[in-house]
Scaffold this motif. Structure first.
Motif, PDB file in Angstrom:
ATOM      1  N   LEU A  38      -0.882 -17.757 -17.034  1.00  0.00           N
ATOM      2  CA  LEU A  38      -0.529 -18.931 -15.777  1.00  0.00           C
ATOM      3  C   LEU A  38      -0.628 -18.328 -13.975  1.00  0.00           C
ATOM      4  O   LEU A  38      -1.134 -18.772 -13.954  1.00  0.00           O
ATOM      5  N   GLY A  39      -0.860 -16.767 -13.915  1.00  0.00           N
ATOM      6  CA  GLY A  39      -0.593 -16.574 -12.459  1.00  0.00           C
ATOM      7  C   GLY A  39      -2.251 -16.922 -11.720  1.00  0.00           C
ATOM      8  O   GLY A  39      -2.889 -17.281 -10.806  1.00  0.00           O
ATOM      9  N   ILE A  40      -3.119 -16.550 -13.149  1.00  0.00           N
ATOM     10  CA  ILE A  40      -4.875 -17.100 -12.805  1.00  0.00           C
ATOM     11  C   ILE A  40      -4.473 -18.798 -12.672  1.00  0.00           C
ATOM     12  O   ILE A  40      -5.522 -18.666 -11.973  1.00  0.00           O
ATOM     13  N   ALA A  41      -4.340 -19.145 -13.333  1.00  0.00           N
ATOM     14  CA  ALA A  41      -4.507 -20.770 -13.286  1.00  0.00           C
ATOM     15  C   ALA A  41      -3.303 -21.027 -11.777  1.00  0.00           C
ATOM     16  O   ALA A  41      -3.700 -21.620 -10.780  1.00  0.00           O
ATOM     17  N   LEU A  42      -2.073 -20.330 -11.514  1.00  0.00           N
ATOM     18  CA  LEU A  42      -1.298 -21.271 -10.484  1.00  0.00           C
ATOM     19  C   LEU A  42      -2.540 -20.625  -9.692  1.00  0.00           C
ATOM     20  O   LEU A  42      -2.421 -21.224  -8.316  1.00  0.00           O
ATOM     21  N   GLY A  43      -3.442 -19.489  -8.979  1.00  0.00           N
ATOM     22  CA  GLY A  43      -3.846 -18.742  -8.003  1.00  0.00           C
ATOM     23  C   GLY A  43      -5.502 -19.118  -8.355  1.00  0.00           C
ATOM     24  O   GLY A  43      -5.402 -19.458  -6.641  1.00  0.00           O
ATOM     25  N   ALA A  44      -5.764 -20.047  -9.183  1.00  0.00           N
ATOM     26  CA  ALA A  44      -6.957 -21.219  -8.724  1.00  0.00           C
ATOM     27  C   ALA A  44      -6.739 -21.942  -8.508  1.00  0.00           C
ATOM     28  O   ALA A  44      -7.619 -22.750  -7.737  1.00  0.00           O
ATOM     29  N   ARG A  52      -5.172 -14.524  -7.336  1.00  0.00           N
ATOM     30  CA  ARG A  52      -5.983 -15.055  -8.600  1.00  0.00           C
ATOM     31  C   ARG A  52      -6.565 -13.385  -9.066  1.00  0.00           C
ATOM     32  O   ARG A  52      -6.839 -13.316  -9.728  1.00  0.00           O
ATOM     33  N   ASN A  53      -7.041 -13.019  -7.515  1.00  0.00           N
ATOM     34  CA  ASN A  53      -8.381 -11.708  -7.886  1.00  0.00           C
ATOM     35  C   ASN A  53      -6.661 -10.726  -7.600  1.00  0.00           C
ATOM     36  O   ASN A  53      -7.509 -10.054  -9.509  1.00  0.00           O
TER      37      ASN A  53
END
Length: 73
Positions: A38-44, A52-53
């Motif tokens: 979920l964090g990667i998706a929001l960061g993207a 994201r990184n």
């Protein structure tokens, strides 16, 4: 806003992943993986890439630990 939320989700998942490095607590990484995703998706979705990184680094730590423990231990 998405970058800040990604950082917060990354920190939350890091709090779960760090104790999961102890033997017999590796199952905690499975709880952290959806939060990291979920964090990667929001960061993207954000225009900045720091959150994201950060989530990708936490994902790398969790996945390596799962691979070393065979997925369970």
């Amino acid at each position: 806003m998405g970058n800040l939320l990604a950082y917060l989700l990354g920190l939350l998942s890091l709090v779960i992943v760090i104790p999961s490095q102890i033997p017999l607590l590796g199952w905690g990484n499975w709880f952290a993986l959806p939060v990291i995703a979920l964090g990667i998706a929001l960061g993207a979705l954000s225009s900045r890439t720091g959150g994201r990184n950060f989530c990708l680094v936490v994902l790398l730590i969790a996945v390596v630990r799962l691979m070393l423990g065979g997925g369970f231990i």
